[in-house]
Design a protein around this motif. Structure first.
Motif, PDB file in Angstrom:
ATOM      1  N   MET A 196      33.384 -55.447 -21.172  1.00  0.00           N
ATOM      2  CA  MET A 196      34.059 -56.856 -21.272  1.00  0.00           C
ATOM      3  C   MET A 196      34.042 -57.743 -22.629  1.00  0.00           C
ATOM      4  O   MET A 196      34.284 -58.734 -22.667  1.00  0.00           O
ATOM      5  N   SER A 197      33.081 -56.823 -23.472  1.00  0.00           N
ATOM      6  CA  SER A 197      32.900 -57.493 -24.759  1.00  0.00           C
ATOM      7  C   SER A 197      34.082 -56.831 -25.841  1.00  0.00           C
ATOM      8  O   SER A 197      33.770 -57.241 -27.015  1.00  0.00           O
ATOM      9  N   ASN A 214      36.764 -51.903 -12.013  1.00  0.00           N
ATOM     10  CA  ASN A 214      37.004 -53.251 -11.309  1.00  0.00           C
ATOM     11  C   ASN A 214      37.309 -54.320 -12.273  1.00  0.00           C
ATOM     12  O   ASN A 214      36.636 -55.547 -12.188  1.00  0.00           O
ATOM     13  N   LEU A 215      37.955 -54.108 -13.342  1.00  0.00           N
ATOM     14  CA  LEU A 215      38.335 -54.992 -14.431  1.00  0.00           C
ATOM     15  C   LEU A 215      39.544 -55.346 -14.476  1.00  0.00           C
ATOM     16  O   LEU A 215      40.487 -54.505 -14.170  1.00  0.00           O
ATOM     17  N   ARG A 216      40.238 -56.087 -15.218  1.00  0.00           N
ATOM     18  CA  ARG A 216      41.672 -56.515 -15.434  1.00  0.00           C
ATOM     19  C   ARG A 216      41.682 -57.206 -16.816  1.00  0.00           C
ATOM     20  O   ARG A 216      40.629 -57.750 -17.583  1.00  0.00           O
ATOM     21  N   TRP A 217      42.743 -56.941 -17.350  1.00  0.00           N
ATOM     22  CA  TRP A 217      43.029 -57.414 -18.909  1.00  0.00           C
ATOM     23  C   TRP A 217      43.554 -58.924 -18.825  1.00  0.00           C
ATOM     24  O   TRP A 217      44.307 -59.511 -18.017  1.00  0.00           O
ATOM     25  N   SER A 218      42.945 -59.477 -19.723  1.00  0.00           N
ATOM     26  CA  SER A 218      43.444 -61.222 -19.824  1.00  0.00           C
ATOM     27  C   SER A 218      42.963 -61.549 -21.543  1.00  0.00           C
ATOM     28  O   SER A 218      41.762 -61.555 -21.735  1.00  0.00           O
ATOM     29  N   LEU A 222      38.924 -57.756 -21.412  1.00  0.00           N
ATOM     30  CA  LEU A 222      38.615 -57.412 -20.008  1.00  0.00           C
ATOM     31  C   LEU A 222      37.681 -58.316 -19.424  1.00  0.00           C
ATOM     32  O   LEU A 222      36.759 -58.600 -19.566  1.00  0.00           O
ATOM     33  N   VAL A 223      38.249 -58.756 -18.243  1.00  0.00           N
ATOM     34  CA  VAL A 223      37.383 -59.670 -17.299  1.00  0.00           C
ATOM     35  C   VAL A 223      37.108 -59.010 -15.842  1.00  0.00           C
ATOM     36  O   VAL A 223      38.006 -58.245 -15.505  1.00  0.00           O
TER      37      VAL A 223
END
Length: 227
Positions: A196-197, A214-218, A222-223
């Motif tokens: 996420m960093s 269990n992440l998504r791009w934003s 990644l969040v």
């Protein structure tokens, strides 16, 4: 005790046992003290920067690089102790089978192997590779690549080595133990937080890797996917 207490007539008055143990004390320059100023504790970082002392900075500078020590076979496993101590139980603390050694611990040990297989299900590059040194060779062959899959593979290896070694030490020194499921969850959370960093572009491959964790791009990062 203050710095001023350690100086008499412009010379250090180190305790003799300190000098015997830390000879470099003799080479420390005597500071020019000003009575109007209080002592301040400073810390010289690994980058040779003089900063205000903090336990956080000290830990960053002194903590061992577990992955590097493991690669160099310098972790204090029982097989190293056997060289000078022949009597004792040198059985693996995680599976109670085989000798506690680098090769066994990463990842021939039944406990460690279960952890590794579970974790690498989320990393296609590493899936199917059992030995740590085989994994290192595989990652080294892709050293010119800097895509998310390679970065995640490095994070997975580093976290797995660190937490398997931590588990081994918990059992050895504190007589505490965690299940395979618990350790896998800890490792995955550690890798996810580091992912996420990372700043990444939105591609199909990035989205596929993110979904595995269990992440998504934003907004170029990644969040976490909210439940």
């Amino acid at each position: 005790m203050t710095v001023a207490d350690m100086i008499i007539d412009g010379k250090w008055r180190w305790p003799e046992d300190w000098l015997n143990k830390y000879e470099f004390f003799r080479d420390i320059e005597v500071p020019n003290l000003k009575e109007s100023r209080e002592d301040r504790v400073k810390w010289l970082t690994k980058q040779n920067s003089l900063v205000q002392f903090s336990t956080n900075q000290v830990w960053k500078d002194l903590r061992p690089d577990w992955e590097k020590l493991a690669v160099q076979r310098k972790l204090m496993t029982q097989d190293r102790i056997m060289k000078w101590q022949t009597n004792g139980d040198f059985t693996c603390l995680l599976c109670q089978r085989g000798v506690d050694s680098h090769e066994h611990l990463f990842f021939q040990c039944e406990y460690a192997m279960k952890v590794w297989k579970n974790i690498t299900d989320n990393s296609p590059i590493l899936s199917g590779n059992i030995g740590m040194f085989d994994v290192i060779e595989k990652i080294a062959a892709m050293k010119t690549q800097n895509n998310l899959a390679v970065v995640v593979s490095k994070l997975v290896l580093a976290a797995s080595v660190y937490f398997v070694w931590q588990e081994r030490n918990l059992r050895n020194f504190k007589k505490e133990e965690r299940s395979v499921e618990t350790l896998c969850r800890i490792i995955k959370d550690n890798v996810r937080h580091k992912m996420m960093s990372i700043s990444v572009k939105n591609t199909m491959k990035v989205s596929s890797i993110a979904e595995r964790w269990n992440l998504r791009w934003s907004n170029n990062s990644l969040v976490a996917i909210e439940d």
